[in-house]
Design a protein around this motif. Sequence first.
Motif, PDB file in Angstrom:
ATOM      1  N   LEU A 179       0.843  -1.170   0.053  1.00 34.25           N
ATOM      2  CA  LEU A 179       0.042   0.020   0.021  1.00 34.25           C
ATOM      3  C   LEU A 179       0.883   1.383   0.067  1.00 34.25           C
ATOM      4  O   LEU A 179       1.987   1.239   0.817  1.00 34.25           O
ATOM      5  N   THR A 180       0.871   2.243  -0.961  1.00 33.98           N
ATOM      6  CA  THR A 180       1.633   3.409  -0.861  1.00 33.98           C
ATOM      7  C   THR A 180       0.858   4.670  -1.692  1.00 33.98           C
ATOM      8  O   THR A 180      -0.010   4.142  -2.438  1.00 33.98           O
ATOM      9  N   ALA A 181       1.078   5.760  -1.117  1.00 38.79           N
ATOM     10  CA  ALA A 181       0.926   6.544  -1.980  1.00 38.79           C
ATOM     11  C   ALA A 181       1.905   7.249  -2.990  1.00 38.79           C
ATOM     12  O   ALA A 181       1.741   8.332  -3.836  1.00 38.79           O
ATOM     13  N   ASN A 182       2.874   6.766  -2.756  1.00 41.65           N
ATOM     14  CA  ASN A 182       4.163   6.915  -3.735  1.00 41.65           C
ATOM     15  C   ASN A 182       4.082   6.065  -5.067  1.00 41.65           C
ATOM     16  O   ASN A 182       3.992   5.057  -5.189  1.00 41.65           O
ATOM     17  N   ASP A 183       3.838   6.957  -6.070  1.00 37.87           N
ATOM     18  CA  ASP A 183       3.623   6.231  -7.655  1.00 37.87           C
ATOM     19  C   ASP A 183       4.756   6.442  -8.263  1.00 37.87           C
ATOM     20  O   ASP A 183       4.805   6.251  -9.550  1.00 37.87           O
ATOM     21  N   LYS A 184       5.894   6.631  -7.690  1.00 36.32           N
ATOM     22  CA  LYS A 184       7.239   6.782  -8.500  1.00 36.32           C
ATOM     23  C   LYS A 184       7.834   5.735  -9.049  1.00 36.32           C
ATOM     24  O   LYS A 184       7.692   4.467  -8.437  1.00 36.32           O
ATOM     25  N   ASN A 185       8.410   5.433 -10.275  1.00 35.92           N
ATOM     26  CA  ASN A 185       8.958   4.334 -10.884  1.00 35.92           C
ATOM     27  C   ASN A 185       9.779   3.667 -10.060  1.00 35.92           C
ATOM     28  O   ASN A 185       9.852   2.418 -10.038  1.00 35.92           O
ATOM     29  N   LYS A 186      10.842   4.341  -9.418  1.00 32.80           N
ATOM     30  CA  LYS A 186      11.769   3.779  -8.659  1.00 32.80           C
ATOM     31  C   LYS A 186      11.345   3.030  -7.493  1.00 32.80           C
ATOM     32  O   LYS A 186      11.625   1.798  -7.125  1.00 32.80           O
ATOM     33  N   THR A 187      10.270   3.812  -6.859  1.00 37.24           N
ATOM     34  CA  THR A 187       9.568   2.946  -5.730  1.00 37.24           C
ATOM     35  C   THR A 187       9.135   1.568  -5.982  1.00 37.24           C
ATOM     36  O   THR A 187       9.115   0.438  -5.653  1.00 37.24           O
ATOM     37  N   ILE A 188       8.258   1.719  -7.094  1.00 38.49           N
ATOM     38  CA  ILE A 188       7.317   0.608  -7.873  1.00 38.49           C
ATOM     39  C   ILE A 188       8.375  -0.525  -8.051  1.00 38.49           C
ATOM     40  O   ILE A 188       7.997  -1.774  -7.688  1.00 38.49           O
ATOM     41  N   ASP A 189       9.567  -0.069  -8.632  1.00 35.78           N
ATOM     42  CA  ASP A 189      10.596  -1.055  -9.153  1.00 35.78           C
ATOM     43  C   ASP A 189      11.242  -1.948  -8.039  1.00 35.78           C
ATOM     44  O   ASP A 189      11.514  -3.136  -8.044  1.00 35.78           O
ATOM     45  N   ARG A 190      11.478  -1.159  -7.138  1.00 31.97           N
ATOM     46  CA  ARG A 190      11.885  -1.728  -5.703  1.00 31.97           C
ATOM     47  C   ARG A 190      10.944  -2.604  -5.188  1.00 31.97           C
ATOM     48  O   ARG A 190      11.378  -3.872  -4.805  1.00 31.97           O
ATOM     49  N   ALA A 191       9.626  -2.262  -5.212  1.00 32.88           N
ATOM     50  CA  ALA A 191       8.618  -3.225  -4.682  1.00 32.88           C
ATOM     51  C   ALA A 191       8.481  -4.497  -5.358  1.00 32.88           C
ATOM     52  O   ALA A 191       8.631  -5.626  -4.838  1.00 32.88           O
ATOM     53  N   ILE A 192       8.734  -4.126  -6.823  1.00 33.31           N
ATOM     54  CA  ILE A 192       8.349  -5.392  -7.859  1.00 33.31           C
ATOM     55  C   ILE A 192       9.542  -6.468  -7.342  1.00 33.31           C
ATOM     56  O   ILE A 192       9.183  -7.751  -7.733  1.00 33.31           O
ATOM     57  N   ASN A 193      10.959  -6.015  -7.148  1.00 37.21           N
ATOM     58  CA  ASN A 193      12.019  -6.908  -6.962  1.00 37.21           C
ATOM     59  C   ASN A 193      11.596  -7.918  -5.976  1.00 37.21           C
ATOM     60  O   ASN A 193      12.442  -8.887  -6.148  1.00 37.21           O
ATOM     61  N   ILE A 194      10.937  -7.840  -4.945  1.00 38.56           N
ATOM     62  CA  ILE A 194      10.605  -8.699  -3.944  1.00 38.56           C
ATOM     63  C   ILE A 194       9.522  -9.455  -4.356  1.00 38.56           C
ATOM     64  O   ILE A 194       9.017 -10.407  -3.469  1.00 38.56           O
ATOM     65  N   LYS A 195       8.924  -9.315  -5.489  1.00 37.76           N
ATOM     66  CA  LYS A 195       7.800 -10.379  -5.827  1.00 37.76           C
ATOM     67  C   LYS A 195       6.705 -10.333  -5.156  1.00 37.76           C
ATOM     68  O   LYS A 195       6.226 -11.332  -4.448  1.00 37.76           O
ATOM     69  N   PRO A 196       6.000  -9.181  -4.807  1.00 31.06           N
ATOM     70  CA  PRO A 196       4.790  -9.121  -4.032  1.00 31.06           C
ATOM     71  C   PRO A 196       3.743  -9.499  -4.750  1.00 31.06           C
ATOM     72  O   PRO A 196       3.851  -9.893  -5.847  1.00 31.06           O
ATOM     73  N   TYR A 197       2.392  -9.721  -4.138  1.00 30.83           N
ATOM     74  CA  TYR A 197       1.383 -10.370  -4.935  1.00 30.83           C
ATOM     75  C   TYR A 197       0.377  -9.323  -5.142  1.00 30.83           C
ATOM     76  O   TYR A 197      -0.932  -9.524  -5.565  1.00 30.83           O
ATOM     77  N   GLY A 198       0.790  -8.129  -5.021  1.00 33.69           N
ATOM     78  CA  GLY A 198      -0.173  -6.845  -5.404  1.00 33.69           C
ATOM     79  C   GLY A 198       0.220  -5.632  -4.989  1.00 33.69           C
ATOM     80  O   GLY A 198       1.419  -5.385  -4.278  1.00 33.69           O
ATOM     81  N   TYR A 199      -0.180  -4.392  -5.471  1.00 35.52           N
ATOM     82  CA  TYR A 199       0.505  -3.323  -5.505  1.00 35.52           C
ATOM     83  C   TYR A 199      -0.901  -2.333  -5.425  1.00 35.52           C
ATOM     84  O   TYR A 199      -1.535  -2.129  -6.442  1.00 35.52           O
ATOM     85  N   VAL A 200      -1.207  -1.726  -4.331  1.00 34.33           N
ATOM     86  CA  VAL A 200      -2.377  -0.576  -4.234  1.00 34.33           C
ATOM     87  C   VAL A 200      -1.977   0.708  -4.068  1.00 34.33           C
ATOM     88  O   VAL A 200      -1.315   1.010  -2.943  1.00 34.33           O
ATOM     89  N   LEU A 201      -2.429   1.467  -4.915  1.00 32.63           N
ATOM     90  CA  LEU A 201      -2.035   3.060  -4.521  1.00 32.63           C
ATOM     91  C   LEU A 201      -3.012   3.740  -3.873  1.00 32.63           C
ATOM     92  O   LEU A 201      -4.330   3.538  -3.943  1.00 32.63           O
ATOM     93  N   LYS A 202      -2.684   4.628  -3.090  1.00 34.70           N
ATOM     94  CA  LYS A 202      -3.494   5.458  -2.066  1.00 34.70           C
ATOM     95  C   LYS A 202      -4.064   6.533  -3.041  1.00 34.70           C
ATOM     96  O   LYS A 202      -3.148   7.077  -3.534  1.00 34.70           O
TER      97      LYS A 202
END
Length: 248
Positions: free
Chosen positions: A81-104
């Motif tokens: 869960l995050t209000a941060n939609d910056k590509n760098k943050t999203i890329d870091r999150a994706i690297n640990i293989k989450p099962y979802g990503y929801v923008l606030k």
Amino acid sequence: MKAKILIVEDESIIALNIKEMLSDFDYEIVGIAANGTKALQLVTAKTPDLVLMDITLQNREDGIEVAEAISKIYSVPIVFLTANDKNKTIDRAINIKPYGYVLKPFKAIELKTAVEIALKTFSEAQKLTAKISDITSENLSLQSKLRVDEHAKKRLINLPHGYLYDTENFELLLNGEKLELNEKENKLLKLLIKNLGKVVTVEQIEDYVWDGELVGEGALRSLMFRLRQKLPKDFIACHSKIGYKITL
């Protein structure tokens, strides 16, 4: 059974709002953590089915690093869960293989959809992993059996009338049953099998069976008679004044 969800969110109003949304969808909330230490404690104690993880926690603690720490001790789907939609943050999150990503900010149905997809995907992944594990175990078992069978083929010699000779245990077998032979009978048979297709001379037999000890001609005849009594008549052929061999 209700899916158990752990909420890791440092803003209490948002955390309670998320709890209310998920409770309305009949999920069980097993805890709310505002920092990584509390999150790790609750994961261990409550064993949730899913973790909702805010990327920025108390004192600017990194939720992605907390998610990595959780993944090392417990297999559970994580939805960020995050209000941060910056590509760098999203890329870091994706690297640990989450099962979802929801923008606030998000709507209740968006959160429910993300949770349902994560739970379903994780469940399917677990089933696939178990299936792969079963297949791997079956393959290893089959490989082991093939190795055993191959070893058995190498150590078993086919003889007339369906007999097999086990060169590892020095046993004569018929239909899986061991033929009882005394020590000298077995030594004689072993010598004949080592020379399949060849005539083994009387001198060779006496030297091998009696370890070079001088014995009378009657001793060999008596031994050969006893052995042949236990076998089909034409199993061992006699070559007059020369020796004996197994008939192939």
